[in-house]
Every structure is written in structure tokens, then in C-alpha cells.
Enzyme design. Structure first.
Site, PDB file in Angstrom:
ATOM      1  N   GLY A 130       7.261  -3.478   0.693  1.00  0.00           N
ATOM      2  CA  GLY A 130       6.441  -2.448   1.340  1.00  0.00           C
ATOM      3  C   GLY A 130       6.677  -1.063   0.770  1.00  0.00           C
ATOM      4  CG  ASN A 131       7.578   3.429   0.827  1.00  0.00           C
ATOM      5  OD1 ASN A 131       8.219   3.979  -0.047  1.00  0.00           O
ATOM      6  ND2 ASN A 131       6.801   4.112   1.638  1.00  0.00           N
ATOM      7  CG  LEU A 132       2.835  -1.610  -0.637  1.00  0.00           C
ATOM      8  CD1 LEU A 132       1.594  -2.471  -0.458  1.00  0.00           C
ATOM      9  CD2 LEU A 132       3.927  -2.405  -1.341  1.00  0.00           C
TER      10      LEU A 132
ATOM     11  CB  SER B 258      10.030   2.313  -2.390  1.00  0.00           C
ATOM     12  OG  SER B 258       8.944   1.454  -2.631  1.00  0.00           O
TER      13      SER B 258
ATOM     14  CD  GLN C 239      15.938  -7.856  -1.893  1.00  0.00           C
ATOM     15  OE1 GLN C 239      15.276  -8.864  -1.683  1.00  0.00           O
ATOM     16  NE2 GLN C 239      15.564  -6.948  -2.780  1.00  0.00           N
TER      17      GLN C 239
ATOM     18  N   GLY D 247       2.473   1.384  -8.573  1.00  0.00           N
ATOM     19  CA  GLY D 247       3.085   0.259  -9.303  1.00  0.00           C
ATOM     20  C   GLY D 247       2.799  -1.057  -8.591  1.00  0.00           C
ATOM     21  CG  HIS D 248       4.441  -1.891  -4.763  1.00  0.00           C
ATOM     22  ND1 HIS D 248       4.960  -0.684  -4.366  1.00  0.00           N
ATOM     23  CD2 HIS D 248       5.503  -2.739  -4.821  1.00  0.00           C
ATOM     24  CE1 HIS D 248       6.261  -0.791  -4.188  1.00  0.00           C
ATOM     25  NE2 HIS D 248       6.617  -2.021  -4.465  1.00  0.00           N
TER      26      HIS D 248
ATOM     27  CB  VAL E 121       2.930   2.274 -12.582  1.00  0.00           C
ATOM     28  CG1 VAL E 121       2.016   3.472 -12.395  1.00  0.00           C
ATOM     29  CG2 VAL E 121       2.105   1.001 -12.759  1.00  0.00           C
TER      30      VAL E 121
END
Ligand code: PAF
Length: 286
Positions: free
Chosen positions: A31-33, A188, A61, A36-37, A178
């Protein structure tokens, strides 16, 4: 775009797409796109008929002193971006859905070799957490292809290895990093930087470009190049974590004769740890 939170709903929606003969593309995220995502999702939409994305901040992780609790959660904005990029189905499980029996007894996936060193050394257990959650997500979605950013170069190598070693019939596609106009790789974690740190941050990528230029010109004294680049990073306000030159396919330390190289870096600016890399091919020797 449909958003589902449970494994049952996810499986039902994917089964329906499959029954309609669709190829499934998958983009796992936390998330917190950013752009790049969305580039990964756009690529998935070009390559597959039905695009599934996931947003799950995977506790497995993160290390004990890392940013699990403060990791930005921006679901409404993310949903909008995913929809615009061509996502058909978004999976947003909570921790109990992914780890219903807790994490202590969770079966883990450990990828030897490429997980070691670099971020594997700085963040013990990180790649085991990534490999475990990606394996679970792959088993849930059963995509034909999955897309990851090359910014996480070592992560991509870990995922390629796990898919190969565990015979998963999934094509893994790596997409170029990106960057902002000043060269900083989108992440992010850039959101943690204050104005001064953000202004200094492009120095990290600049140091990689200068190293790569020197190697292209024939310089092969990697330790000297690394020392000079880390001095530059320190001068720009970074605290170096690692900086290494590796062979880009195997990720083993580079020799003077290797032609396919990647320079990988991690460094702290304030309390924010940034990573970046630069892969390049020297072509055939003359
Ligand atoms: O790159 C990420 O965002 C994460 O490591 C991933 C692949 C979604 C696994 O949690």
C-alpha cells in the site's frame, strides 16, 4: 474494481475470472502507492486479462525496531490509484486473515543464497517474511504472472528463486525503478523525509551513477570505488549501511571479469533507511 478482505471472497472472485478464461496478473504491495506501483499495475493490465492487487503490511517481514506500526496506511487513495491503473480486484486482508494461528508457528519459506548478505544481513528474517507471504499470496491468487519493481532488486531475485525452486507455474516480471525528476527512486519511505533530507536524498543515486560510469570507463578497483562513493554519501548526510558491486544474475560478489553488474546500496538519512540499485551490462569484452 472490487475490494475483498477474506480468502474466501478472493478465491471466489479469482475462480470466476478463471472460469471466464481470463489470464490472471498479480501485483502484491504493502500500500501507500506511488507511480512506481501504478506502473506495475498498468503493466499487469497490458499483459493479463484480469488484474489482482493486494495491500498487506506484512508483520513477518519487519524487524523488532523497524517501522511496522508507522508504515503509512492510505487505503482510500490507494483504491483510487489502483482503479485508474486498471486493477480489477483488490485483496486487503487483515493480519488474522493471513496468519489465523498467529505468526509464531507459521510455516516459513526460506530462500538460500540470494537472501544472504545485503538487505538479508542488515534485516535478519526480512526475506523469510517476504518469501513466506509471497508464497501464501501466490497460492491464494494462483496468478499466471506477477509483477515486482526492480528497485527491490534482491527481493526480486529471492522471488524468482523461490518460484523456480518450488516449481510454481508463475511468470515473474521485473519492472524498472520509477524515479523522481532529480533521480530519487520512488519509495513509500520517502514520505518520512523532511524537506532538508528530501533535498539531500538524490545524492544516493548520483553516487551509483558515478560508480557505474567509472566501471564503464574500465575502473575495476571495487573497494576503492565503494570507499569514494560512501565518502560522498556521508558528505551528503547519509549513514551508509551497505554498498556492493555484484554480478546481476546470481547476486554473487562481482569479479573484475563479470560483464553484467549491479551496484546495490542501503543508507540511512536521519532514521529513514533508503535502498537503491543500478544494474548495467558492459557488453562482450573486445
Ligand atoms: O515489496 C513489497 O511491497 C513487499 O515486500 C511485498 C512483495 C508486497 C511482500 O510483502
Amino acid at each position: 474494481m472490487n475490494t475483498v478482505k477474506t480468502v474466501r471472497e478472493l478465491r471466489a472472485a479469482v475462480a470466476q475470472a478463471r472460469a471466464e478464461g481470463k489470464q490472471i496478473g498479480f501485483v502484491p504491495t504493502m500500500g501507500n502507492l506511488h507511480a512506481g506501483h501504478t506502473a506495475l499495475v498498468e503493466k499487469a493490465a497490458q499483459r493479463a486479462d484480469f488484474v489482482v492487487a493486494s495491500i498487506f503490511v506484512n508483520p513477518l517481514q519487519f524487524g523488532p525496531n523497524e517501522d511496522l506500526d508507522s508504515y503509512p496506511r492510505t487505503l482510500a487513495a490507494d483504491q483510487e490509484k489502483l482503479f485508474e491503473a486498471g486493477c480489477n480486484l483488490l485483496f486487503t486482508p487483515d493480519v488474522e486473515e493471513m496468519y489465523p494461528h498467529g505468526m509464531a508457528g507459521q510455516t516459513r519459506v526460506s530462500v538460500a543464497g540470494v537472501s544472504e548478505g545485503l538487505c538479508g544481513a542488515s534485516r535478519p528474517g526480512h526475506f523469510e517474511g517476504v518469501a513466506t507471504v509471497v508464497t501464501k499470496l501466490f497460492n491464494l491468487v494462483q496468478p499466471d504472472l506477477a509483477i515486482f519493481g526492480q528497485k527491490d532488486f534482491q527481493q526480486l531475485a529471492v522471488i524468482r528463486t523461490l518460484v523456480h525452486d518450488l516449481n510454481m507455474p508463475i511468470q515473474i516480471i521485473g519492472e524498472p525503478t520509477v524515479r523522481a525528476d532529480d533521480g530519487l527512486a520512488l519509495s513509500s519511505r520517502n514520505g518520512y523525509l523532511n524537506a532538508e533530507q528530501r533535498a539531500a536524498a538524490p545524492a544516493l543515486y548520483r553516487s551509483l551513477v558515478q560508480m557505474a560510469d567509472a566501471i564503464r570507463r574500465g575502473e575495476r578497483d571495487f573497494p576503492a570505488l565503494i570507499a569514494a562513493a560512501q565518502a560522498q554519501q556521508l558528505a551528503a548526510g547519509f549513514r551508509p549501511d551497505y554498498l556492493e558491486v555484484r554480478e546481476s544474475n546470481s547476486l554473487r560478489p562481482a569479479t573484475k571479469d563479470d560483464r553484467q553488474l549491479v551496484i546495490l546500496v542501503a543508507a540511512f538519512i536521519g532514521s529513514t533507511r533508503l535502498i537503491d540499485n543500478l544494474a548495467f551490462d558492459l557488453g562482450s569484452p573486445l
